[in-house]
Scaffold this active site. Structure first.
Site, mmCIF file in Angstrom:
data_model
loop_
_atom_site.group_PDB
_atom_site.id
_atom_site.type_symbol
_atom_site.label_atom_id
_atom_site.label_comp_id
_atom_site.label_asym_id
_atom_site.label_seq_id
_atom_site.Cartn_x
_atom_site.Cartn_y
_atom_site.Cartn_z
ATOM 1 N N HIS A 74 -1.994 -10.893 -45.385
ATOM 2 C CA HIS A 74 -1.524 -12.272 -45.614
ATOM 3 C C HIS A 74 -0.482 -12.269 -46.724
ATOM 4 O O HIS A 74 -0.745 -11.803 -47.823
ATOM 5 C CB HIS A 74 -2.682 -13.172 -46.060
ATOM 6 C CG HIS A 74 -3.658 -13.480 -44.981
ATOM 7 N ND1 HIS A 74 -4.596 -14.483 -45.095
ATOM 8 C CD2 HIS A 74 -3.840 -12.928 -43.762
ATOM 9 C CE1 HIS A 74 -5.318 -14.527 -43.987
ATOM 10 N NE2 HIS A 74 -4.893 -13.586 -43.167
ATOM 11 N N TYR A 203 -7.242 -23.359 -49.341
ATOM 12 C CA TYR A 203 -8.177 -23.822 -50.375
ATOM 13 C C TYR A 203 -7.970 -25.321 -50.541
ATOM 14 O O TYR A 203 -6.859 -25.751 -50.873
ATOM 15 C CB TYR A 203 -7.881 -23.143 -51.712
ATOM 16 C CG TYR A 203 -8.291 -21.697 -51.809
ATOM 17 C CD1 TYR A 203 -7.457 -20.682 -51.359
ATOM 18 C CD2 TYR A 203 -9.512 -21.342 -52.384
ATOM 19 C CE1 TYR A 203 -7.822 -19.345 -51.474
ATOM 20 C CE2 TYR A 203 -9.876 -20.000 -52.509
ATOM 21 C CZ TYR A 203 -9.036 -19.011 -52.046
ATOM 22 O OH TYR A 203 -9.399 -17.689 -52.169
ATOM 23 N N PRO A 295 -16.908 -16.935 -56.159
ATOM 24 C CA PRO A 295 -16.059 -16.366 -55.104
ATOM 25 C C PRO A 295 -14.693 -17.032 -54.938
ATOM 26 O O PRO A 295 -13.869 -16.519 -54.177
ATOM 27 C CB PRO A 295 -16.903 -16.560 -53.841
ATOM 28 C CG PRO A 295 -17.824 -17.686 -54.154
ATOM 29 C CD PRO A 295 -18.097 -17.612 -55.611
ATOM 30 N N LYS A 299 -12.404 -12.119 -56.089
ATOM 31 C CA LYS A 299 -12.195 -10.953 -56.950
ATOM 32 C C LYS A 299 -13.345 -9.941 -56.953
ATOM 33 O O LYS A 299 -13.169 -8.811 -57.424
ATOM 34 C CB LYS A 299 -11.974 -11.422 -58.409
ATOM 35 C CG LYS A 299 -10.663 -12.155 -58.614
ATOM 36 C CD LYS A 299 -9.516 -11.173 -58.710
ATOM 37 C CE LYS A 299 -8.166 -11.795 -58.496
ATOM 38 N NZ LYS A 299 -7.572 -11.503 -57.192
ATOM 39 N N TYR A 387 -3.727 -13.503 -57.896
ATOM 40 C CA TYR A 387 -4.426 -13.490 -56.609
ATOM 41 C C TYR A 387 -4.250 -12.154 -55.890
ATOM 42 O O TYR A 387 -5.211 -11.632 -55.318
ATOM 43 C CB TYR A 387 -3.946 -14.660 -55.736
ATOM 44 C CG TYR A 387 -4.917 -14.976 -54.627
ATOM 45 C CD1 TYR A 387 -6.062 -15.739 -54.863
ATOM 46 C CD2 TYR A 387 -4.723 -14.474 -53.343
ATOM 47 C CE1 TYR A 387 -6.971 -16.003 -53.855
ATOM 48 C CE2 TYR A 387 -5.626 -14.733 -52.329
ATOM 49 C CZ TYR A 387 -6.749 -15.500 -52.592
ATOM 50 O OH TYR A 387 -7.659 -15.744 -51.606
#
Ligand code: PHB
Length: 407
Positions: A74, A203, A295, A299, A387
């Site tokens: 991604h 998200y 979560p 990570k 990220y």
């Protein structure tokens, strides 16, 4: 039965298996002891986001074939609030890095296969696992396997047995400082037989709480919903889950997840936890045995990988040069990266969830945080570099691997 090895590894999750393979590649002996069955370890549904560095590490170690074939790379993700999705271009903002969606259970399956090929010992379904003599030069792992008692004398023990494992509680009280935060919510997670309606993660902060859109394959969607921390899964019919997911996730432009048969559902609580130092005598803690992240930052598995890379580097220095310098620095080196991931995971969590004790001010501040994040290139770059994963502290060359990047 008495055995000897250089490094005794408790736990056959990502941390223990990655460590065992890194040691193997450097000619260091290990024995891995796991209390659950092979099937349990492989079938358990867990998170599934690999940082660029974790994927690179797996390729460099020669265990990247599965992730190459079935991992979903991604190059961006979406943040959704006030009914609108905003894309953050991870790859453009990080000089070409990306994340890869590949289930943790697949990672574990690949690593068990690699371990089996090395013919080095890996015991599943070990009973009464315990560790002893931790501050001596020959610490001990005891366990019972297929009716026989085993004593495994080691130079070092790696505690890779997760948050509920035996290693951390075997350290004398007072030797560890614990830093902990519990959140007033949990995640209800499902797997559904439905083609993902977005190629990238979404998200969402909705008035009714957090929701997350993810996936496992071109046919399987993975979705999460913020619920109270002690919510019972029995309270949620499949219909109620879909109603709530669609209510929170559907955006004003009509984007919505595809609905399908739910094949797995569970509720997990969320916590942030660090035990420091990550060492007592000749026991070294790695991964979830030493720290837990909520979560939301994706990570957990990645921190396990960076811990064991440092530990492998330290053990290599010890066996090749007799130097304990790296072993002595192990905890501090790991914790610097761990705390940055803790901060990021806490920030993602508190910015995207609704708290029962929040004020109207807090909620407006969250919206402003997300508005700033999705409109400022500087803020997006900061999220993107965290990220996809902050740098690991140890080069692959230093553990005998070639740096390598595969897209
Ligand atoms: C998952 O796909 O399981 C997943 C993705 C992103 C997260 C957590 C879990 O932040």
């Amino acid at each position: 039965m008495t055995q000897r090895t250089q490094v005794g590894i408790v736990g056959a999750g990502p941390a223990g298996l990655l460590l065992g393979h890194l040691l193997h590649l450097n000619g260091i002996d290990s024995v891995i002891v796991e209390d659950r069955s092979r099937e349990h370890v492989i079938d358990r549904v867990r998170a599934g986001v690999l940082e660029q560095g974790t994927v690179d590490l797996m390729h460099a170690m020669g265990v990247g074939a599965g992730v190459q074939e079935a991992g979903l790379r991604h190059e961006g993700l979406y943040i959704s609030f006030l009914g609108q999705r905003h894309r953050i271009n991870l790859t453009e903002l990080t000089g070409g890095k990306a994340i890869t969606v590949y289930g943790q259970n697949e990672v574990v399956r690949d690593l068990i296969e690699a371990r089996t090929e090395t013919r080095r010992p890996l015991y599943f379904e070990a009973e009464h696992v315990g560790v002893d003599d931790l501050d001596s030069s020959q610490p001990l792992i005891r366990f019972r396997h297929e009716g026989m008692d085993h004593e495994l004398r080691c130079d070092f023990i790696a505690g890779c047995d997760g948050f509920h494992g035996v290693c951390r509680p075997s350290i004398p009280a007072g030797a560890l400082t614990v830093y902990e935060r519990e959140y007033p919510f949990g995640w209800l997670g499902i797997l559904a037989d439905a083609a993902p309606s977005s190629e990238e993660l979404v998200y969402t902060l909705h008035e009714r709480g957090f929701a997350l859109f993810s996936m496992r394959s071109p046919k399987v969607t993975r979705l999460y919903l913020q619920v109270p921390p002690s919510e019972s899964i029995e309270n949620w019919s499949d219909q109620a889950i879909w109603d709530e997911l669609l209510r929170r996730m559907t955006t004003r432009d009509g984007w919505t997840p595809n609905v399908g048969r739910i094949t797995q559902k569970s509720v997990t609580p969320m916590r942030s936890f660090v035990a420091a130092p990550m060492r007592y005598g000749n026991l070294f803690l790695a991964g979830d045995a030493a720290h837990i992240v909520p979560p939301t930052g994706a990570k957990g598995l990645n921190l396990a990988a960076s811990d064991v890379l440092v530990l492998a580097r330290a053990l290599k220095a010890f066996y090749e040069r007799g130097s304990s310098d790296w072993l002595n620095e192990y905890s501090d080196r790991c914790l610097r990266r761990v705390w940055k991931a803790q901060r990021f995971s806490w920030w993602m969590t508190s910015t995207l969830h609704r708290s029962p004790d929040e004020t109207a001010f807090d909620h407006q501040r969250q919206i402003a945080d997300l508005d700033y994040l999705t409109s400022s290139p500087a803020a997006m770059t900061s999220l993107a570099e965290q990220y996809v994963g902050l740098p690991m502290d140890v080069s692959f060359e230093s553990v005998g691997l070639n740096e390598c990047r595969r897209n």
